[in-house]
Design a protein around this motif. Structure first.
Motif: not given
Lengths: 106, 182
Positions: B101-103, B105-106, B178, B182
């Motif tokens: 995951f790089s953000d 949200d995920s 968040r 991001e």
């Protein structure tokens, strides 16, 4: 597009990458190159973003050859509209930022 | 040389589990397969692989999961094993950075899935508890023999609630962050 939305950095760069047909790993490499190594998309995040973009119809999967395992994607007109809308939004952000801060960092 | 290790981790401690697997890999013990509290390692080059764990929405053999795992494999990731919806993944360090995951949200989405898993575990425990209470009501003589079982249930229940709190806390922290980025 009337909805006023801000794209995430990941989505913005994925859409830009897909002005040319590209498969998942290609998108990861392209985004890293475009951003000079600043943005590195992780595989799970990229997969989630691609699924959502396909659902929204902003990108489409290309009918690849049966043998090729790697699926290629391409941006749709709707996706291009979203990118253009985003560029306008970013211009506004930068312009206002520069006016108020007096040009930003040297 | 192959060897098997037995170790238990709670679902909400998956980050510790991941850390342990990576520490083993740093010593040249590469995870090759998993089972219930079971880890199969193979001796290899120290630091060759980096590992990650993920709890999927569906079973690993579900078409959606299969297509996800295939996608990961295209990026140089290897699927070494699964247990329930957990998948164990690794990538050669020489092939570049490995993150799932790089953000935010995920990551938030992953913690949401894990919280859902804990709710299911809680529901199962509650069901068992209700069942044994029902037995005791219908046969009061059995009460004394049920006390040890109640204690076990109570310990498991408290542990699971703690796990839920821990997971929800991380989830809420990420959600709050968040708002800013991001």
């Amino acid at each position: 597009m009337t909805e006023n939305i801000a794209l995430t950095e990941a989505v913005y760069y994925i859409l830009l990458s897909l002005y040319e047909p590209m498969h998942g790993y290609g998108i990861m490499q392209n985004v890293e190159q475009l951003s000079k190594g600043r943005v590195r998309l992780a595989a799970g995040t990229l997969y989630g973003a691609i699924s959502t973009l396909l659902e929204k119809g902003w990108i489409k999967a290309l009918p690849g050859e049966k043998n090729s395992r790697k699926k290629e994607y391409l941006i749709t007109q709707q996706g291009k509209d979203a990118v253009e809308h985003e560029i306008m939004r970013l211009r506004e952000l930068v312009a206002n930022g520069e006016i108020i801060t007096g040009g930003g960092a040297e | 040389m192959r060897f098997t290790a037995h170790k238990a981790f709670f679902a909400w401690d998956f980050e510790e589990e991941e850390k342990w697997i990576n520490e083993m890999a740093a010593k040249g013990m590469n995870l090759q397969g998993v089972g219930f509290c079971k880890y199969v390692f193979e001796e290899g080059t120290p630091g060759e692989y980096q590992y990650h764990l993920e709890w999927l929405k569906n079973r690993p053999n579900h078409p959606e999961s299969v297509s996800y795992i295939r996608f990961l494999e295209e990026t140089g990731v290897e699927h070494v094993g699964s247990f329930k919806n957990w998948i164990y993944l690794r990538k050669k360090r020489a092939d570049g950075a490995f993150d799932l995951f790089s953000d935010l949200d995920s990551r938030i989405d992953h913690f949401k899935r894990i919280a859902r898993l804990i709710y299911v575990i809680l529901a199962i425990i509650a069901l068992y508890l209700a069942y044994s209470v029902w037995i005791c009501i219908s046969r009061p003589a059995a009460l004394s023999s049920f006390i040890p079982i109640y204690i076990v249930y109570a310990v498991i229940l408290i542990g699971t609630v703690f796990g839920l709190i821990k997971t929800r806390r991380t989830y809420n922290r990420l959600k709050k962050e968040r708002i800013m980025r991001e």
